[in-house]
Design a protein around this motif. Structure first.
Motif, mmCIF file in Angstrom:
data_model
loop_
_atom_site.group_PDB
_atom_site.id
_atom_site.type_symbol
_atom_site.label_atom_id
_atom_site.label_comp_id
_atom_site.label_asym_id
_atom_site.label_seq_id
_atom_site.Cartn_x
_atom_site.Cartn_y
_atom_site.Cartn_z
ATOM 1 N N HIS A 69 47.496 41.035 37.860
ATOM 2 C CA HIS A 69 46.282 40.212 37.750
ATOM 3 C C HIS A 69 46.465 38.827 38.353
ATOM 4 O O HIS A 69 45.569 38.340 39.056
ATOM 5 N N PHE A 70 47.596 38.191 38.090
ATOM 6 C CA PHE A 70 47.779 36.820 38.591
ATOM 7 C C PHE A 70 48.403 36.823 39.993
ATOM 8 O O PHE A 70 47.768 36.436 40.968
ATOM 9 N N PHE A 71 49.648 37.313 40.096
ATOM 10 C CA PHE A 71 50.317 37.218 41.396
ATOM 11 C C PHE A 71 49.668 38.131 42.429
ATOM 12 O O PHE A 71 49.639 37.797 43.623
ATOM 13 N N GLY A 72 49.120 39.267 41.989
ATOM 14 C CA GLY A 72 48.450 40.163 42.932
ATOM 15 C C GLY A 72 47.210 39.523 43.513
ATOM 16 O O GLY A 72 47.001 39.511 44.739
ATOM 17 N N THR A 73 46.368 38.965 42.656
ATOM 18 C CA THR A 73 45.151 38.293 43.132
ATOM 19 C C THR A 73 45.510 37.104 44.023
ATOM 20 O O THR A 73 44.882 36.872 45.063
ATOM 21 N N LEU A 74 46.541 36.361 43.627
ATOM 22 C CA LEU A 74 46.980 35.220 44.435
ATOM 23 C C LEU A 74 47.452 35.674 45.816
ATOM 24 O O LEU A 74 47.049 35.129 46.843
ATOM 25 N N ALA A 75 48.311 36.699 45.839
ATOM 26 C CA ALA A 75 48.882 37.158 47.113
ATOM 27 C C ALA A 75 47.796 37.678 48.045
ATOM 28 O O ALA A 75 47.784 37.356 49.248
ATOM 29 N N VAL A 76 46.861 38.458 47.508
ATOM 30 C CA VAL A 76 45.812 39.030 48.359
ATOM 31 C C VAL A 76 44.887 37.922 48.877
ATOM 32 O O VAL A 76 44.515 37.909 50.051
ATOM 33 N N THR A 77 44.554 36.972 48.020
ATOM 34 C CA THR A 77 43.665 35.890 48.461
ATOM 35 C C THR A 77 44.337 35.043 49.541
ATOM 36 O O THR A 77 43.710 34.681 50.545
ATOM 37 N N ARG A 78 45.610 34.754 49.353
ATOM 38 C CA ARG A 78 46.325 33.974 50.386
ATOM 39 C C ARG A 78 46.358 34.731 51.709
ATOM 40 O O ARG A 78 46.157 34.154 52.779
ATOM 41 N N ALA A 79 46.598 36.029 51.616
ATOM 42 C CA ALA A 79 46.720 36.822 52.847
ATOM 43 C C ALA A 79 45.389 36.932 53.588
ATOM 44 O O ALA A 79 45.362 36.977 54.829
ATOM 45 N N PHE A 80 44.286 36.989 52.843
ATOM 46 C CA PHE A 80 42.975 37.158 53.478
ATOM 47 C C PHE A 80 42.258 35.827 53.735
ATOM 48 O O PHE A 80 41.206 35.815 54.390
ATOM 49 N N ALA A 81 42.809 34.719 53.250
ATOM 50 C CA ALA A 81 42.124 33.428 53.412
ATOM 51 C C ALA A 81 41.813 33.099 54.868
ATOM 52 O O ALA A 81 40.709 32.627 55.174
ATOM 53 N N PRO A 82 42.732 33.343 55.814
ATOM 54 C CA PRO A 82 42.393 33.009 57.213
ATOM 55 C C PRO A 82 41.178 33.780 57.722
ATOM 56 O O PRO A 82 40.373 33.224 58.479
ATOM 57 N N GLN A 83 41.030 35.043 57.300
ATOM 58 C CA GLN A 83 39.846 35.810 57.732
ATOM 59 C C GLN A 83 38.590 35.249 57.076
ATOM 60 O O GLN A 83 37.541 35.122 57.705
ATOM 61 N N LEU A 84 38.698 34.928 55.793
ATOM 62 C CA LEU A 84 37.529 34.429 55.072
ATOM 63 C C LEU A 84 37.061 33.101 55.650
ATOM 64 O O LEU A 84 35.867 32.897 55.889
ATOM 65 N N THR A 85 38.001 32.197 55.869
ATOM 66 C CA THR A 85 37.615 30.856 56.322
ATOM 67 C C THR A 85 37.227 30.842 57.806
ATOM 68 O O THR A 85 36.733 29.834 58.300
ATOM 69 N N GLY A 86 37.417 31.956 58.483
ATOM 70 C CA GLY A 86 36.945 32.075 59.863
ATOM 71 C C GLY A 86 35.437 32.234 59.956
ATOM 72 O O GLY A 86 34.866 32.125 61.040
ATOM 73 N N HIS A 87 34.794 32.516 58.837
ATOM 74 C CA HIS A 87 33.330 32.600 58.787
ATOM 75 C C HIS A 87 32.775 31.259 58.309
ATOM 76 O O HIS A 87 33.446 30.522 57.596
ATOM 77 N N ASP A 88 31.505 30.976 58.680
ATOM 78 C CA ASP A 88 30.869 29.758 58.172
ATOM 79 C C ASP A 88 30.752 29.822 56.652
ATOM 80 O O ASP A 88 30.910 28.810 55.955
ATOM 81 N N GLU A 89 30.429 31.022 56.131
ATOM 82 C CA GLU A 89 30.323 31.225 54.678
ATOM 83 C C GLU A 89 31.048 32.519 54.326
ATOM 84 O O GLU A 89 30.923 33.518 55.040
ATOM 85 N N SER A 90 31.765 32.489 53.228
ATOM 86 C CA SER A 90 32.452 33.700 52.778
ATOM 87 C C SER A 90 32.643 33.614 51.261
ATOM 88 O O SER A 90 32.402 32.563 50.652
ATOM 89 N N THR A 91 33.051 34.736 50.682
ATOM 90 C CA THR A 91 33.132 34.800 49.218
ATOM 91 C C THR A 91 34.359 35.578 48.773
ATOM 92 O O THR A 91 34.693 36.618 49.350
ATOM 93 N N VAL A 92 34.979 35.076 47.724
ATOM 94 C CA VAL A 92 35.985 35.839 46.974
ATOM 95 C C VAL A 92 35.380 36.137 45.614
ATOM 96 O O VAL A 92 34.845 35.225 44.960
#
Ligand SMILES: NC(=O)c1ccc[n+]([C@@H]2O[C@H](COP(=O)([O-])OP(=O)(O)OC[C@H]3O[C@@H](n4cnc5c(N)ncnc54)[C@H](OP(=O)(O)O)[C@@H]3O)[C@@H](O)[C@H]2O)c1
Length: 201
Positions: A69-92
Motif C-alpha cells: 500500500h505505501f511503498f508500492g503506491t509510492l514506487a508506481v507514482t514515481r515511475a509514472f510521474a514523468p508520463q503524467l506531468t507530460g500532459h497539461d492536466e493529469s490525475t493520480v
C-alpha cells in the motif's frame, strides 16, 4: 487503457492492454513504466489484506501491507510521474479506505498501511500540483471483492464505486468519500481520539 496485474494473463477486458506489474518489485515497476506511454490517469488500486494484528501478527505480513500500500503506491507514482506531468492536466487516483482514518485491531497492519498511503497521497498532492497533476483519494468501506469474500457484512458493489470515482475525477473532486461509513468517520476526525475511539476513554 492499460490494466496492470502480476499475471497479465488474468486481464480479459476487451480493449484493454495488459501490463505485467508487481508493485513491490522495483524492476517490475520500472519495466511497466517503460512498456507504456502517454498515461494521463494512474489508478493505484493494488492491495493486500493479511489481517495481521500489529501486536501479534507475523512481521512479514505487516511488512507486506506497507510494501504493497505505501511503498508500492509510492514506487508506481514515481515511475509514472514523468508520463503524467507530460500532459497539461493529469490525475493520480489512490484507492484508500475508511481504514486510512480509523483503526480496527484485527487488521492493524492494513490500517497502518492505509494511513501511511493517505499521508503519501497528501504529500503527492502538494508535490504534483505545480505540475498540473491532481492526486485524488478514494475513501470507501467494505466492497464486494475477493478481499472481503470471507466477511458476512454489508458491502457495496465495486463497479458502482469505480463509476463514482471516475465521475468524481471528471468533476475535479479529489477527496472522494464514497459511502456512508466513510462519511461518518470523516465527520468524527475533528473530535480526535475520543470521537474515534470512545472505548478507550
Ligand atoms: N474490498 C474492500 O472492502 C476494500 C475497502 C476499502 C479499500 N479497498 C482497497 O481497494 C483496493 C482493491 O482491493 P480489492 O478489494 O479489489 O482486493 P482484492 O480483491 O484482494 O484484489 C487486490 C488486487 O491487488 C492486486 N495486487 C496485490 N498485490 C499486488 C502487487 N504486489 N502487485 C500488483 N498487484 C497486486 C491483486 O492482484 P493479483 O491478482 O495478482 O493477486 C488484486 O488484483 C485495495 O487497495 C484495497 O485496499 C478495498
Amino acid at each position: 487503457m492499460y490494466a496492470a496485474a502480476r499475471n497479465p494473463e488474468t486481464v480479459d477486458l476487451p480493449g484493454v492492454t495488459p501490463v505485467a506489474l508487481d508493485v513491490t518489485d522495483p524492476a517490475s515497476v520500472a519495466a511497466a513504466a517503460a512498456a507504456v506511454s502517454g498515461v494521463s490517469i494512474l489508478v493505484n488500486n493494488a492491495g493486500s489484506s493479511t489481517g495481521a494484528s500489529l501486536l501479534t501478527g507475523d512481521l512479514p505480513d505487516i511488512r507486506l501491507e506497507m510494501d504493497t500500500h505505501f511503498f508500492g503506491t509510492l514506487a508506481v507514482t514515481r515511475a509514472f510521474a514523468p508520463q503524467l506531468t507530460g500532459h497539461d492536466e493529469s490525475t493520480v487516483l489512490n484507492v484508500l479506505s475508511v481504514l486510512s482514518w480509523i483503526s480496527i485491531p484485527r487488521s492493524g497492519a492494513y490500517c497502518a498501511a492505509k494511513s501511511a498511503e493517505w499521508s503519501l497521497t497528501n504529500a503527492l498532492r502538494l508535490e504534483l500540483a505545480p505540475e498540473g497533476t491532481r492526486v485524488a483519494a478514494l475513501h470507501v468501506g467494505y466492497m464486494d471483492t475477493d478481499m472481503t469474500r470471507h466477511l458476512n457484512v454489508p458491502k457495496s458493489n465495486p463497479a458502482d464505486i469505480a463509476k463514482l470515482a471516475i465521475d468524481a475525477i471528471e468533476a475535479d473532486d479529489t477527496e472522494i468519500v464514497a459511502d456512508e461509513v466513510s462519511s461518518q468517520v470523516l465527520g468524527k476526525l475533528s473530535a480526535g481520539v475520543a470521537g474515534l475511539y470512545p472505548q478507550t476513554a
